[in-house]
Design an enzyme around this catalytic site. Structure first.
Site, PDB file in Angstrom:
ATOM      1  N   GLU A  64       0.829  -1.204   0.000  1.00 57.34           N
ATOM      2  CA  GLU A  64       0.000   0.000   0.000  1.00 57.34           C
ATOM      3  C   GLU A  64       0.865   1.255   0.000  1.00 57.34           C
ATOM      4  OE1 GLU A  64      -3.655  -0.069   2.163  1.00 57.34           O
ATOM      5  OE2 GLU A  64      -3.326   1.939   2.974  1.00 57.34           O
ATOM      6  N   HIS A 128      -8.070   3.317  -3.906  1.00 57.90           N
ATOM      7  CA  HIS A 128      -9.011   3.545  -2.814  1.00 57.90           C
ATOM      8  C   HIS A 128     -10.008   4.612  -3.249  1.00 57.90           C
ATOM      9  CE1 HIS A 128      -6.469   1.913   0.741  1.00 57.90           C
ATOM     10  NE2 HIS A 128      -6.064   1.369  -0.390  1.00 57.90           N
ATOM     11  N   ALA A 176     -19.516   2.661   3.802  1.00 58.57           N
ATOM     12  CA  ALA A 176     -18.810   2.004   2.708  1.00 58.57           C
ATOM     13  C   ALA A 176     -19.753   1.106   1.906  1.00 58.57           C
ATOM     14  CB  ALA A 176     -17.635   1.196   3.246  1.00 58.57           C
ATOM     15  N   GLN A 229      -7.403  -3.729   8.673  1.00 58.97           N
ATOM     16  CA  GLN A 229      -6.628  -2.735   9.390  1.00 58.97           C
ATOM     17  C   GLN A 229      -5.427  -3.453  10.011  1.00 58.97           C
ATOM     18  OE1 GLN A 229      -5.432   0.007   9.867  1.00 58.97           O
ATOM     19  NE2 GLN A 229      -7.104   1.214  10.802  1.00 58.97           N
ATOM     20  N   ALA A 462      21.483  -2.071 -20.736  1.00 63.69           N
ATOM     21  CA  ALA A 462      20.822  -3.338 -20.411  1.00 63.69           C
ATOM     22  C   ALA A 462      21.829  -4.491 -20.454  1.00 63.69           C
ATOM     23  CB  ALA A 462      19.690  -3.608 -21.404  1.00 63.69           C
ATOM     24  N   ASN A 484      20.354   2.144 -29.678  1.00 64.77           N
ATOM     25  CA  ASN A 484      19.551   0.939 -29.460  1.00 64.77           C
ATOM     26  C   ASN A 484      20.221  -0.208 -30.233  1.00 64.77           C
ATOM     27  OD1 ASN A 484      17.486  -0.836 -28.798  1.00 64.77           O
ATOM     28  ND2 ASN A 484      15.858   0.339 -29.815  1.00 64.77           N
ATOM     29  N   SER A 485      20.238  -1.374 -29.638  1.00 61.96           N
ATOM     30  CA  SER A 485      20.842  -2.503 -30.344  1.00 61.96           C
ATOM     31  C   SER A 485      20.442  -3.797 -29.671  1.00 61.96           C
ATOM     32  CB  SER A 485      22.362  -2.384 -30.348  1.00 61.96           C
ATOM     33  OG  SER A 485      22.832  -2.317 -29.015  1.00 61.96           O
ATOM     34  N   THR A 561      12.235  -9.962 -33.005  1.00 62.46           N
ATOM     35  CA  THR A 561      12.252 -10.827 -31.822  1.00 62.46           C
ATOM     36  C   THR A 561      11.040 -11.735 -31.929  1.00 62.46           C
ATOM     37  OG1 THR A 561      13.140  -9.011 -30.499  1.00 62.46           O
ATOM     38  CG2 THR A 561      12.277 -10.904 -29.289  1.00 62.46           C
TER      39      THR A 561
END
Lengths: 645, 645
Positions: A64, A128, A176, A229, A462, A484-485, A561
């Protein structure tokens, strides 16, 4: 959920068959799924996931958080979501702070934080919502917005009354249970609903027994499960659970765990929740109240032993943690319990968004690999998402990336830090080459700072890219500025720790990919070299003005990919898509200016260097189609340099 | 097209931009194609194909057939379509015989023969249509039906007048040009339209020049290309072509070639077409008129030399052959010209249907591999076809296979031959095993007959299946009665002569597959063995009553054939689909009875043996998911036999 009353005059039993059928989103699907189900959980509702875990005997946890006060704190909280998400929570929940304009579009509202958790961090999320002092229309508006944003779970609470003395409002939401009924009336079975339980009884309830009856009313009105609670002794919860069962409450009841993290936070919480701290705990804490480390260490110990007892009882399958937005104590408890599970297995090579609209999404262009949040942001208006075949996407239009300072897209690092990494003063294109090279090597730059992020990549390299480190270093030094690769992969097991993804028993494949900025001089040579490679290498070369050179057949995407799995259709989660590339191009070029050039004064030489690159360089992507052979892209680059010499 | 007049009172020039835009079918597509274009021609209209071939300098040919008189002749003609289709005709055309109820649903009607050529043989087809003595409504009805069946090309002809003396009908269709206009008015640009040209002028025309003007009117009314009447000297055609061009006819003009095949057929043709045979030809033929072989040989020689001259002129790109429904002479001419091209490359592993509705179809269940015509028949009512993902098909319902004697689905062999192959008298299940084994080995059965077809497979074993011959023989001998199988393939070049398909530069893959009937005793043992293989082997086991045992996750299809190509998405043309399997099961079991049991007398022991197998055996399919490893399915079967011993 610190102070919550639940009472109701009439309990109406819901005719809904509890959890046994899927909700309105999934009920449209027939029994045949058009997406190969790689990750069954991805298509399940929260209540189904809970049941599946329980049936399988898997213990789980949830976390939470409350909405932060400032935009900077929000950026930090989102990083925390990513880090704590790695441990495998079944869900997180975000509290509703009536004071903080919780349903608004502010970066710090409950609604937007929950939205970020679902859409950008891919976490199953409960929002909530309190109903006290709000009109029906307000509530319905909030719920509609939550649905629109992809939120599927609501924690229905009363909330704190406005005045000192609380009075029932006629026709208003007083309890509630009224909110639970309203959600079921207005949204049928769309949301999973959670309600609060009080192991010691709600402080305002007439009696413990009366409180249990109110809880039963909430459940019978349509709640799917209960989170309690906090409490200090395991027997408190176990008795409560038995008492619930005795009066016919059969839904899951999840204990709320509060690892004590400090003296003051404990005092504050106790005050708000009107709970009494047991004497044996006070006895330990009081003497060490100024020693935060000691208190936290005790808190962890206490939580671990309580959680063990709960789990050992056989009655508890999941644990809910009140984190207070902190990481250390909760993570330690989870690790010691052995339920923090950093699962290296990925359902797909990229992080899956938890928005129900995106449930069929199983292919993305490779370009946003390092900027997934930007991709999700720019495709949020899409009505459907590519499912296996990129061409099936009906709306290939990408949203404008209007505000580069959108809080979840901006760099995590402040300006000063970026200047240290990328250079207080640039002296020429070579100093830019140097920055790229340092980012690849991980070596400090000449001022002694490590380059841990780039405009195109907010994180260090990465693991997979590390496989290419040596070659990447060489080419960046010479002005092939890679952003990028990926290496080629010819059928590694899907469980491979670096390149694997998807269920076990499968094989994953990749075509080698390389994307970089480079000068027009290099492009001219490159094009000559590429002729030799014919169909083996597909290329797209574009400058900021949109001049576009490619040998791609028509406008067809190239799958780079893919995975083959037992009993499933082929999955091809990453493509080089020529149409998307032109949208990505705008973003990739803009990042030079927005994230880098603007660090410097207007008209300054540094800014003009970046501006020059932006105006004159080309963005190039190369795919080696012969994935079973040795990656030829390095040879292409080498041939290019040779031709230039 | 033997006797055809074309005259017109008014020539209206069409505003249609000739051939430059695609028709109504393809104009819906946007520039992104949702199917990877493996075979560009597949998505083109005939006139576009023609232009593409011409631009590329590729010479091509086409073949004309007439509808047969009997159902048996129709079955033979369809086999001829398959055999002559292998040589790569750009199209075939089917003549319209007003006497033979050409627009009807009869097996021998022009409409149904053309339908079969398009849908079942995958040939681009032109349907002839005449308009003389027919109402507008009749014509429109025929055209609508043709469109519905997937025909896209019409040869618009006048047809022979009914009476001796021909008279114009007011408001009727008097000339071919009326039909051309009608097609364009009613069907816009849907059809490609061909018209007839007469190199010597139509026999009924006032003059050669008048006839040319009529031809021009037909073209300007909307015809896309011209096929000429036969002629005997190349200079006849070349002069005609120049004359056409001189008056502004710019569309393709295709010479009609008639290889002389016999004395009588020549005389008959000459009589009908009112053409004069040149004296030099008569001089050769008359002396050998009783020697068919000599005449044919001369006819081939003559046709080859004429075609060479036409092609060498540079004005001719395609040749149209009047086959008279015969194979030998035309095939020989084509082979000697070097334009008969048996292309071992397949766009997909299965033969693609030419119906425009099926243009996106690129995945099929493996079950119908040997019965593609049945698959096409049973899915003809589908509104869309699986495109890349099997689950995307909106209508997975298969049509009933009501009539097993549907002419294009029934066995090519007569009952007596089948009895010789499959046994005049069966003595037990073992004699059935023997039939299966002989089919696999190609050895004669004990009565000395080779088993060249089975109820599940009308043709001898595929080359690919030959790779598995030895193992197949072994298991069939022991009662694993195989009806479908493929070896595993781990990335062979797409140009591989046996297992390759798709464009060059790609890699093809397969999972090993085995499908067979077997006894419940063997199934029991098999299931025990399969437990050991867990996820590696997916199985579906079902009996005629539909009792179904499987370990497939949900109802997901398993891709068993796929290909990776340069610059394209993954193609997965064959799947093992659990839902389709239950439809296939009905067909596979029914074939025991319909094709085999019914060869024998009712109540005869032979019939009862087949009936017993039908009632008690199971149909099993197995997939080995570990395609990079050695096929484990033979081990599975061996383990099963071992367990039984």
């Amino acid at each position: 959920m610190v102070n919550e009353t639940q009472q109701s005059c009439s309990g109406s039993s819901s005719s809904r068959s509890d959890g046994s059928s899927s909700g309105s989103e999934s009920s449209k699907d027939n029994s045949r799924c058009s997406t190969p189900v790689l990750d069954a959980e991805r298509h399940e509702r929260l209540r189904e996931k809970m049941r599946r875990r329980q049936d399988a005997g898997d213990k789980w946890f949830s976390l939470e958080f409350f909405p932060p006060r400032t935009a900077n704190a929000a950026v930090n909280l989102i990083s925390r979501f990513d880090r704590m998400g790695a441990g495998g929570p079944l869900f997180i929940d975000v509290t509703w702070h009536p004071a903080g304009d919780p349903g608004s579009d502010k970066e710090t509202s409950s609604m937007i934080i929950a939205n970020t958790a679902v859409n950008y961090c891919g976490l199953e999320t409960i929002l909530h919502m309190t109903c006290c002092n709000q009109t029906k229309d307000d509530i319905t508006g909030h719920l509609q917005k939550a649905k629109r944003l992809g939120l599927k779970n609501i924690m229905a609470l009363r909330g704190d009354p406005a005045g000192e003395e609380w009075e029932e409002e006629v026709d208003g939401f007083n309890y509630a249970v009224d909110l639970v009924k309203h959600i079921r009336n207005e949204f049928d079975d769309y949301f999973d609903i959670c309600v609060a339980g009080y192991p010691k009884g709600h402080p305002e309830a007439e009696s413990y027994e009366a409180d249990l009856r109110h809880l039963k009313e909430k459940v019978f009105a349509g709640a799917d499960f209960i989170i309690t609670q906090l409490f200090f002794r395991p027997e408190t919860f176990l008795k409560f659970m038995k008492d619930c069962q005795a009066i016919g409450i059969t839904c899951p009841i999840i204990p709320g765990i509060f690892p004590i993290q400090g003296y003051h936070s404990l005092r504050q919480l106790v005050k708000l929740s009107k709970l009494e701290v047991p004497q044996e705990i006070k006895d330990v804490i009081e003497p060490i109240k100024d020693n935060d480390a000691a208190i936290r260490s005790y808190g962890v110990e206490l939580a671990v032993s309580m959680c063990r007892e709960l789990l050992d009882s056989g009655m508890v399958h999941g644990l809910h943690f009140y984190t207070l937005n902190r990481e250390v104590a909760t993570t330690e408890v989870l690790k010691r319990l052995g339920i923090w599970k950093e699962d290296p297995r990925r359902p797909l090579p990229w992080a899956v968004s938890a928005h129900p609209k995106r449930r069929v999404e199983d292919v993305r262009p490779i370009f946003w690999a390092s900027r997934p949040k930007s991709y999700i942001y720019r495709t949020q208006e899409w009505d459907d998402f590519p499912n296996g075949r990129w061409g099936n996407s009906s709306s290939p239009a990408f949203g404008e990336l209007k505000d580069y300072y959108l809080f979840y897209l901006k760099s995590k690092s402040p300006r000063e830090e970026l200047l240290k990494m990328w250079g207080e003063e640039l002296t020429g294109e070579e100093s830019v080459f140097e920055v790229f090279t340092c980012y690849i090597t991980g070596e400090p730059n000449k001022n002694g700072y490590k380059v841990t992020c780039m405009p195109w990549n907010d994180d260090p390299l990465a693991t997979e890219t590390n496989l290419l480190k040596e070659q990447l270093e060489k080419v960046n030094r010479r002005g092939i500025l890679t952003i990028n690769s990926q290496p080629n992969i010819n059928g590694k097991p899907s469980t491979d720790p670096i390149v694997g993804w998807g269920p076990s028993g499968g094989y994953v494949f990749q075509k080698a990919y390389l994307e970089f900025f480079t000068s027009s001089e290099i492009v001219t040579a490159l094009l000559k070299v590429l002729k030799k490679y014919e169909l083996r290498v597909n290329y797209h070369i574009v400058n900021v003005k949109g001049q576009n050179i490619t040998n791609a057949p028509d406008l067809q995407p190239n799958a780079v990919t893919w995975g083959i799995f037992p009993g499933r259709e082929i999955i091809q989660p990453t493509v080089v898509d020529p149409v998307s590339f032109l949208y990505w191009k705008d973003e990739a070029f803009a990042l030079w200016i927005e994230q880098w050039a603007k660090l410097y004064e207007e008209e300054s030489p540094s800014r003009m260097i970046i501006q020059y690159i932006h105006d004159n360089y080309y963005l190039v992507n190369l795919v080696d189609n012969d994935f079973p052979l040795e990656n030829c892209l390095w040879q292409v680059v080498e041939d290019t340099f040779e031709l230039l010499n």
